[in-house]
Scaffold this active site. Structure first.
Site, PDB file in Angstrom:
ATOM      1  N   ASP A 265      41.645   6.061 -22.419  1.00  0.00           N
ATOM      2  CA  ASP A 265      41.441   4.911 -21.554  1.00  0.00           C
ATOM      3  C   ASP A 265      42.733   4.642 -20.792  1.00  0.00           C
ATOM      4  O   ASP A 265      43.804   5.133 -21.153  1.00  0.00           O
ATOM      5  CB  ASP A 265      41.059   3.677 -22.378  1.00  0.00           C
ATOM      6  CG  ASP A 265      40.417   2.578 -21.526  1.00  0.00           C
ATOM      7  OD1 ASP A 265      40.095   2.858 -20.350  1.00  0.00           O
ATOM      8  OD2 ASP A 265      40.248   1.459 -22.032  1.00  0.00           O
TER       9      ASP A 265
ATOM     10  N   GLU B 240      43.564   5.942 -15.986  1.00  0.00           N
ATOM     11  CA  GLU B 240      42.505   6.571 -16.779  1.00  0.00           C
ATOM     12  C   GLU B 240      42.676   8.091 -16.803  1.00  0.00           C
ATOM     13  O   GLU B 240      42.509   8.725 -17.858  1.00  0.00           O
ATOM     14  CB  GLU B 240      41.143   6.191 -16.202  1.00  0.00           C
ATOM     15  CG  GLU B 240      40.767   4.749 -16.493  1.00  0.00           C
ATOM     16  CD  GLU B 240      39.643   4.244 -15.609  1.00  0.00           C
ATOM     17  OE1 GLU B 240      39.082   3.190 -15.946  1.00  0.00           O
ATOM     18  OE2 GLU B 240      39.331   4.890 -14.574  1.00  0.00           O
TER      19      GLU B 240
ATOM     20  N   ASP C 262      35.199   5.334 -21.176  1.00  0.00           N
ATOM     21  CA  ASP C 262      34.351   4.336 -20.528  1.00  0.00           C
ATOM     22  C   ASP C 262      34.548   4.320 -19.015  1.00  0.00           C
ATOM     23  O   ASP C 262      34.084   3.412 -18.342  1.00  0.00           O
ATOM     24  CB  ASP C 262      34.592   2.951 -21.119  1.00  0.00           C
ATOM     25  CG  ASP C 262      36.038   2.502 -21.041  1.00  0.00           C
ATOM     26  OD1 ASP C 262      36.537   2.289 -19.920  1.00  0.00           O
ATOM     27  OD2 ASP C 262      36.676   2.377 -22.095  1.00  0.00           O
TER      28      ASP C 262
ATOM     29  N   HIS D 205      68.471  35.636 -26.592  1.00  0.00           N
ATOM     30  CA  HIS D 205      69.389  36.595 -27.203  1.00  0.00           C
ATOM     31  C   HIS D 205      69.575  37.829 -26.321  1.00  0.00           C
ATOM     32  O   HIS D 205      68.777  38.105 -25.417  1.00  0.00           O
ATOM     33  CB  HIS D 205      68.868  37.020 -28.572  1.00  0.00           C
ATOM     34  CG  HIS D 205      67.519  37.695 -28.489  1.00  0.00           C
ATOM     35  ND1 HIS D 205      67.357  39.002 -28.110  1.00  0.00           N
ATOM     36  CD2 HIS D 205      66.275  37.205 -28.714  1.00  0.00           C
ATOM     37  CE1 HIS D 205      66.071  39.314 -28.111  1.00  0.00           C
ATOM     38  NE2 HIS D 205      65.388  38.237 -28.471  1.00  0.00           N
TER      39      HIS D 205
ATOM     40  N   GLU E  88      61.151  33.490 -33.257  1.00  0.00           N
ATOM     41  CA  GLU E  88      60.192  33.999 -32.268  1.00  0.00           C
ATOM     42  C   GLU E  88      58.767  33.907 -32.803  1.00  0.00           C
ATOM     43  O   GLU E  88      58.527  33.776 -34.010  1.00  0.00           O
ATOM     44  CB  GLU E  88      60.550  35.455 -31.905  1.00  0.00           C
ATOM     45  CG  GLU E  88      59.610  36.165 -30.930  1.00  0.00           C
ATOM     46  CD  GLU E  88      59.477  35.472 -29.579  1.00  0.00           C
ATOM     47  OE1 GLU E  88      58.893  34.367 -29.541  1.00  0.00           O
ATOM     48  OE2 GLU E  88      59.923  36.049 -28.571  1.00  0.00           O
TER      49      GLU E  88
END
Length: 368
Positions: free
Chosen positions: A10, A51, A75, A170, A244
């Protein structure tokens, strides 16, 4: 992990436009148990924008939980009908939000949208009202009220102190040079990778105020981190969650080899973040642990700089979440071995990507 969830969302504003905020709840579809809550103030904006922002927050939370099937209950007739494809998105302000929501929707195996009366959306409505209270000038602890002063729909600069993560992939290994999937194996740096680590150490020595050098536990990352830490005068802090992705049965294979042996599984893995390689780990699982590791460093040095030596997939996950991009964006980044990327994380909850895949320090040593 709940594979089937319900997202209740909502949003609203007091004035339309006015101080706006959203709320979202993710529930286990089988038990109704609350798995996640999201709420935030978004400054001065309209009901419809709020919304949509609630929907985006709910879908993102569902993706992070590894959900594959989602029922969205709101809604807002407008949002439900537009995302169901029955109504066109005519308002210019809503089109980018609708596109982002559609991208998130398409990352799940199954999504259904249902309109419900407001009385059946009370939890999300309460969270949205709490966020609107914040937007109206009563911010909750630890957050800034900067957005409540922003013009409608405008971006506002982040405020407060920031933690800067200097993300280092790395140096090269044998797998990188041969373009192989390389997960949780114990491969060391290659000769090229060792040279790249020295170049990285020289580069990182130019950064001031570094207060921490963290590393994945895998040897190739620890070797790289040690070269940097020795140059900066810090000890290496090993953070297991920065390891990883576990590629399971694919580890050490080339892309073509995986295509030949697991074509369907590869498609599923590359399109659904909750799907793992055979015997491995999903991107959704990796994202959760990498965010946990990030939060640990941010809380440890809330206004400092940290070097984090890790791997290609964790860095991509951090970049994607910092940009609030859909899951598919993870495959749109290219990161070379020994590259540097930078993200700032601000105390007001904002993040800013400062640098991606910089290899200017390698001085002709190559990027693959």
């Amino acid at each position: 992990m709940a594979e089937r969830v319900i997202v209740e969302a909502d949003g609203g504003s007091r004035g339309n436009p006015g101080p706006a905020g959203y709320g979202a709840v993710v529930r286990d579809a089988a038990t109704g148990a609350v798995l996640a809550e999201r709420k935030d103030a978004i400054g001065v904006d309209t009901n419809n924008v709020a919304e949509y922002r609630g929907l985006l927050a709910g879908l993102q939370a569902a993706a992070e939980l590894g959900a594959t099937s989602v029922i969205v209950r709101m809604d807002s007739k407008l949002v439900v009908e537009q995302l169901s494809g029955r109504w066109q998105v005519r308002h210019e302000r809503l089109r980018p939000l609708a596109r982002e929501a559609a991208a998130l929707r398409n990352s799940f195996a199954d999504v259904a949208f249902e309109w419900v009366p407001r009385a059946q959306n009370r939890h999300a409505d309460r969270l949205a009202n709490e966020a609107m209270d914040e937007a109206a000038g009563a911010p909750t602890a630890g957050r800034s009220a900067r957005s409540s002063a922003a013009p409608a729909g405008a971006w506002a600069p982040p405020t407060g102190p920031a933690t800067r993560l200097i993300l280092v992939r790395h140096g090269a290994t044998a797998h990188n040079v041969e373009n192989r999937f390389s997960g949780v194996n114990a491969l060391p740096l290659s000769d090229l990778g060792e040279q790249q680590a020295k170049q990285l150490a020289d580069r990182l020595a130019t950064f001031s105020a570094v207060r921490l050098v963290a590393s994945s536990p895998l040897p190739r990352a620890r070797q790289t981190a040690q070269a940097i830490a020795d140059r900066l005068g810090w000890a290496v802090v090993v953070v297991d969650d920065f390891t990883e992705l576990d590629f399971g049965a694919w580890d050490g294979l080339t892309y073509d080899e995986v295509v030949r042996q697991w074509p369907d599984e590869l498609v599923q893995w590359s399109t659904r973040p909750d799907v793992a390689p055979p015997g491995g780990e999903s991107i959704a699982e990796l994202t959760r642990r990498v965010r946990r590791a990030r939060d640990g460093i941010v809380s440890r040095i809330p206004d400092g700089r940290a070097v984090v030596v890790t791997h290609v997939t964790p860095i991509k996950a951090l970049l994607r979440t910092a940009l609030e991009a859909p899951a598919s964006a993870l495959f749109r980044f290219h990161l070379d071995p020994a590259s540097v990327s930078i993200i700032d994380y601000f105390s007001d909850g904002a993040s800013s990507v400062r640098l991606v895949n910089d290899t200017s320090h390698l001085d002709g040593l190559g990027t693959s």
